[in-house]
Design a protein around this motif. Structure first.
Motif, PDB file in Angstrom:
ATOM      1  N   GLN A  33       6.067  -3.191  15.495  1.00 49.66           N
ATOM      2  CA  GLN A  33       5.619  -2.815  16.835  1.00 49.66           C
ATOM      3  C   GLN A  33       5.380  -1.307  16.954  1.00 49.66           C
ATOM      4  OE1 GLN A  33       4.825  -4.713  19.494  1.00 49.66           O
ATOM      5  NE2 GLN A  33       5.151  -6.587  18.286  1.00 49.66           N
ATOM      6  N   LEU A  34       6.175  -0.524  16.231  1.00 45.03           N
ATOM      7  CA  LEU A  34       6.004   0.928  16.252  1.00 45.03           C
ATOM      8  C   LEU A  34       4.880   1.404  15.334  1.00 45.03           C
ATOM      9  CD1 LEU A  34       9.765   1.999  16.199  1.00 45.03           C
ATOM     10  CD2 LEU A  34       8.202   2.082  18.147  1.00 45.03           C
ATOM     11  N   GLY A  35       4.373   0.518  14.477  1.00 47.83           N
ATOM     12  CA  GLY A  35       3.289   0.882  13.572  1.00 47.83           C
ATOM     13  C   GLY A  35       3.748   1.690  12.374  1.00 47.83           C
ATOM     14  N   TRP A  36       4.989   1.523  11.977  1.00 46.62           N
ATOM     15  CA  TRP A  36       5.536   2.296  10.861  1.00 46.62           C
ATOM     16  C   TRP A  36       5.577   1.525   9.552  1.00 46.62           C
ATOM     17  CZ3 TRP A  36      10.318   4.613  13.836  1.00 46.62           C
ATOM     18  CH2 TRP A  36       9.857   5.629  14.685  1.00 46.62           C
ATOM     19  N   ILE A  37       5.132   0.270   9.539  1.00 48.31           N
ATOM     20  CA  ILE A  37       5.125  -0.495   8.287  1.00 48.31           C
ATOM     21  C   ILE A  37       4.156   0.153   7.304  1.00 48.31           C
ATOM     22  CG2 ILE A  37       4.626  -2.747   7.259  1.00 48.31           C
ATOM     23  CD1 ILE A  37       7.175  -2.709   8.862  1.00 48.31           C
ATOM     24  N   ASP A  38       4.525   0.157   6.041  1.00 49.90           N
ATOM     25  CA  ASP A  38       3.757   0.760   4.959  1.00 49.90           C
ATOM     26  C   ASP A  38       3.680   2.276   5.109  1.00 49.90           C
ATOM     27  OD1 ASP A  38       2.492   0.598   2.530  1.00 49.90           O
ATOM     28  OD2 ASP A  38       0.500   0.234   3.368  1.00 49.90           O
ATOM     29  N   THR A  39       4.735   2.884   5.653  1.00 47.95           N
ATOM     30  CA  THR A  39       4.870   4.338   5.705  1.00 47.95           C
ATOM     31  C   THR A  39       6.293   4.711   5.296  1.00 47.95           C
ATOM     32  OG1 THR A  39       5.565   4.366   8.023  1.00 47.95           O
ATOM     33  CG2 THR A  39       3.192   4.513   7.591  1.00 47.95           C
ATOM     34  N   PHE A  40       6.486   5.981   5.009  1.00 43.58           N
ATOM     35  CA  PHE A  40       7.827   6.454   4.664  1.00 43.58           C
ATOM     36  C   PHE A  40       8.804   6.310   5.827  1.00 43.58           C
ATOM     37  CE2 PHE A  40       5.909   9.504   1.336  1.00 43.58           C
ATOM     38  CZ  PHE A  40       6.014   8.533   0.363  1.00 43.58           C
ATOM     39  N   TRP A  41       8.297   6.403   7.066  1.00 40.14           N
ATOM     40  CA  TRP A  41       9.173   6.358   8.231  1.00 40.14           C
ATOM     41  C   TRP A  41       9.832   4.997   8.395  1.00 40.14           C
ATOM     42  CZ3 TRP A  41       9.950  11.080   8.861  1.00 40.14           C
ATOM     43  CH2 TRP A  41       8.918  12.014   8.784  1.00 40.14           C
ATOM     44  N   ALA A  42       9.247   3.959   7.841  1.00 40.87           N
ATOM     45  CA  ALA A  42       9.870   2.637   7.918  1.00 40.87           C
ATOM     46  C   ALA A  42      11.189   2.594   7.171  1.00 40.87           C
ATOM     47  CB  ALA A  42       8.916   1.578   7.363  1.00 40.87           C
ATOM     48  N   VAL A  43      11.375   3.479   6.213  1.00 45.24           N
ATOM     49  CA  VAL A  43      12.623   3.553   5.454  1.00 45.24           C
ATOM     50  C   VAL A  43      13.512   4.687   5.965  1.00 45.24           C
ATOM     51  CG1 VAL A  43      13.616   3.727   3.139  1.00 45.24           C
ATOM     52  CG2 VAL A  43      11.368   2.688   3.453  1.00 45.24           C
ATOM     53  N   ILE A  44      12.898   5.800   6.359  1.00 45.80           N
ATOM     54  CA  ILE A  44      13.659   6.989   6.712  1.00 45.80           C
ATOM     55  C   ILE A  44      14.345   6.839   8.066  1.00 45.80           C
ATOM     56  CG2 ILE A  44      13.450   9.433   7.284  1.00 45.80           C
ATOM     57  CD1 ILE A  44      11.237   9.621   5.178  1.00 45.80           C
ATOM     58  N   ILE A  45      13.608   6.412   9.099  1.00 50.04           N
ATOM     59  CA  ILE A  45      14.165   6.365  10.451  1.00 50.04           C
ATOM     60  C   ILE A  45      15.348   5.398  10.559  1.00 50.04           C
ATOM     61  CG2 ILE A  45      13.653   5.874  12.869  1.00 50.04           C
ATOM     62  CD1 ILE A  45      12.446   8.460  11.827  1.00 50.04           C
ATOM     63  N   LEU A  54       8.845  -3.319   3.061  1.00 50.46           N
ATOM     64  CA  LEU A  54       8.378  -2.375   4.065  1.00 50.46           C
ATOM     65  C   LEU A  54       7.237  -1.498   3.591  1.00 50.46           C
ATOM     66  CD1 LEU A  54      11.850  -1.178   5.455  1.00 50.46           C
ATOM     67  CD2 LEU A  54      10.308  -2.872   6.459  1.00 50.46           C
ATOM     68  N   ILE A  55       7.101  -1.297   2.297  1.00 54.19           N
ATOM     69  CA  ILE A  55       6.048  -0.443   1.732  1.00 54.19           C
ATOM     70  C   ILE A  55       5.223  -1.274   0.757  1.00 54.19           C
ATOM     71  CG2 ILE A  55       5.568   1.600   0.344  1.00 54.19           C
ATOM     72  CD1 ILE A  55       8.111   2.847   1.407  1.00 54.19           C
ATOM     73  N   TYR A  56       3.912  -1.296   0.975  1.00 55.84           N
ATOM     74  CA  TYR A  56       3.018  -2.125   0.153  1.00 55.84           C
ATOM     75  C   TYR A  56       2.019  -1.294  -0.646  1.00 55.84           C
ATOM     76  CZ  TYR A  56       4.851  -5.512   3.488  1.00 55.84           C
ATOM     77  OH  TYR A  56       5.687  -6.272   4.260  1.00 55.84           O
ATOM     78  N   THR A  57       1.683  -0.120  -0.192  1.00 51.14           N
ATOM     79  CA  THR A  57       0.746   0.732  -0.918  1.00 51.14           C
ATOM     80  C   THR A  57       1.407   1.260  -2.185  1.00 51.14           C
ATOM     81  OG1 THR A  57      -0.269   1.389   1.178  1.00 51.14           O
ATOM     82  CG2 THR A  57      -0.745   2.752  -0.741  1.00 51.14           C
ATOM     83  N   GLU A  58       0.695   1.154  -3.297  1.00 55.21           N
ATOM     84  CA  GLU A  58       1.279   1.521  -4.582  1.00 55.21           C
ATOM     85  C   GLU A  58       1.622   3.001  -4.651  1.00 55.21           C
ATOM     86  OE1 GLU A  58       2.863   0.439  -8.176  1.00 55.21           O
ATOM     87  OE2 GLU A  58       1.906  -0.887  -6.720  1.00 55.21           O
ATOM     88  N   GLN A  59       0.805   3.861  -4.025  1.00 56.88           N
ATOM     89  CA  GLN A  59       1.076   5.295  -4.072  1.00 56.88           C
ATOM     90  C   GLN A  59       2.314   5.691  -3.268  1.00 56.88           C
ATOM     91  OE1 GLN A  59      -1.822   3.935  -3.507  1.00 56.88           O
ATOM     92  NE2 GLN A  59      -3.347   4.818  -4.897  1.00 56.88           N
ATOM     93  N   LEU A  60       2.795   4.795  -2.390  1.00 62.47           N
ATOM     94  CA  LEU A  60       3.966   5.096  -1.568  1.00 62.47           C
ATOM     95  C   LEU A  60       5.235   4.415  -2.060  1.00 62.47           C
ATOM     96  CD1 LEU A  60       2.380   4.794   2.006  1.00 62.47           C
ATOM     97  CD2 LEU A  60       2.658   6.859   0.619  1.00 62.47           C
ATOM     98  N   LYS A  61       5.129   3.617  -3.095  1.00 65.14           N
ATOM     99  CA  LYS A  61       6.293   2.866  -3.561  1.00 65.14           C
ATOM    100  C   LYS A  61       7.290   3.782  -4.261  1.00 65.14           C
ATOM    101  CE  LYS A  61       4.008  -1.618  -3.928  1.00 65.14           C
ATOM    102  NZ  LYS A  61       3.582  -2.715  -4.819  1.00 65.14           N
ATOM    103  N   THR A  62       8.532   3.323  -4.292  1.00 64.43           N
ATOM    104  CA  THR A  62       9.617   4.127  -4.833  1.00 64.43           C
ATOM    105  C   THR A  62       9.858   3.818  -6.307  1.00 64.43           C
ATOM    106  OG1 THR A  62      11.219   2.477  -4.092  1.00 64.43           O
ATOM    107  CG2 THR A  62      10.734   4.300  -2.590  1.00 64.43           C
ATOM    108  N   LEU A  63      10.680   4.649  -6.919  1.00 56.44           N
ATOM    109  CA  LEU A  63      10.979   4.487  -8.346  1.00 56.44           C
ATOM    110  C   LEU A  63      11.707   3.178  -8.654  1.00 56.44           C
ATOM    111  CD1 LEU A  63      10.933   5.754 -11.171  1.00 56.44           C
ATOM    112  CD2 LEU A  63      13.078   6.915 -10.594  1.00 56.44           C
ATOM    113  N   PRO A  64      12.705   2.721  -7.863  1.00 58.52           N
ATOM    114  CA  PRO A  64      13.343   1.440  -8.181  1.00 58.52           C
ATOM    115  C   PRO A  64      12.362   0.270  -8.200  1.00 58.52           C
ATOM    116  CG  PRO A  64      14.679   2.650  -6.621  1.00 58.52           C
ATOM    117  CD  PRO A  64      13.397   3.396  -6.746  1.00 58.52           C
ATOM    118  N   PHE A  65      11.402   0.254  -7.281  1.00 59.47           N
ATOM    119  CA  PHE A  65      10.436  -0.831  -7.263  1.00 59.47           C
ATOM    120  C   PHE A  65       9.524  -0.779  -8.490  1.00 59.47           C
ATOM    121  CE2 PHE A  65       6.398  -2.803  -6.058  1.00 59.47           C
ATOM    122  CZ  PHE A  65       6.828  -4.025  -5.594  1.00 59.47           C
TER     123      PHE A  65
END
Length: 311
Positions: A166-178, A247-258
């Protein structure tokens, strides 16, 4: 005559000093344990220490085992013929990815750093307010935080996803940080530790003209440094090892564990040929939390010992 009197006085002085030493030795409190009891306690601590260190020792040795030792039965704790092939294969596979390895590392470090700093600020300010001030709903709010400790992250995954969508934060860093700002364990530890700071210290600072921000930053926070480091350890561990695949689908935004999980393969369909790489991945992901724990272990022990002590 004077020599005799001098000798007798010296002897009397020695006698009095010996008597004082005996009295002091009698007043010294001696432990009730015997030598056999001390040996038993040391032996018990060594056994439990090895029990807790066993997974770490096994994971480190597993990362340097060749393929024939990885599938040896019964498995051996220590490696016989150590090799660096597992680590070299891991870096070769990561170098062939169309997203660079440094990009995955940057994403993970950025999320971990910003999430941890934000969590420490939010949790410490909230804990200071709840601990040192009474306002309507303060006790209910703290009880709510305690209740949230009983829920696993899998229980709140769907409501969390719906709110972030609803906040539009899916597939962004804020979906994990906030959401990491509201980690309840850090708030609980800081609140319990701030309770040990005397309220008289805060009131005396106010009398001297200090404001709330100055009291918070210059007086309270330096006194709760062990709890801050402990909350930092928990936050870094939770953010560093979380792949955040939902929460993150874009490959350039994915983390090292994934990215490392993609190389090894899923748990349901494991890649046997990359078992050595998987062991290297497990060791690499443990490095950062272990280093942080070694650096801050004395503060963590201090937090666990003093978290229940109040004024």
């Amino acid at each position: 005559m004077t020599k005799v009197m001098g000798k007798t006085s010296l002897r009397q002085g020695e006698i009095t000093q010996r008597a004082k030493r005996k009295r002091v030795n009698r007043n010294v409190r001696r432990p009730n344990r015997s030598l056999s009891g001390d040996i038993f306690i040391v032996f018990l601590l060594c056994v439990f220490g090895f029990f807790f260190a066993f997974p770490l020792i096994f994971a480190i040795n597993h990362a340097f085992k060749p393929m024939n030792e990885l599938f040896m039965f019964p498995p051996r704790l220590f490696v016989i013929n150590p090799t660096m092939n597992n680590l070299s294969d891991l870096f070769i596979l990561m170098s062939r990815s169309w997203v660079t390895f440094s990009r995955y590392v940057f994403n993970t470090v950025f999320i971990t750093f910003v999430g941890t700093v934000g969590h420490l600020m939010v949790a410490s300010m909230g804990a200071y307010a709840v601990s040192k001030y009474t306002f309507p709903g303060s006790k209910a709010f703290f009880n709510l935080v305690i209740i949230t400790l009983m829920f696993s992250g899998f229980v709140t995954a769907i409501p969390n996803f719906l709110i972030l969508a609803q906040l539009g934060w899916i597939d962004t860093f804020w979906a994990v940080i906030i959401p990491s700002f509201a980690f309840p364990m850090g708030f609980f530890l800081l609140k319990q530790f701030i309770d040990t700071v005397p309220m008289s210290l805060v009131e005396s600072a106010k009398i001297d003209g200090a404001g709330e921000w100055r009291i918070y930053t210059r007086i309270v926070m330096p006194l709760v440094k062990p709890a801050m480091l402990t909350a930092m350890i928990f936050s870094v561990q939770g953010l560093w090892n979380n792949p955040q695949a939902n929460l993150i689908y874009t490959e350039q935004l994915k983390t090292l564990p994934f990215a490392l999980q993609q190389i090894v393969g899923s748990p349901h369909t494991p890649n046997i040929a990359r078992a050595g790489v998987g062991a290297a991945v497990a060791m690499v992901m443990m490095i950062v939390p272990i280093i942080l724990f070694i650096v801050a272990q004395s503060n963590i022990l201090s937090t666990m010992a003093n978290s229940g002590i109040k004024e």
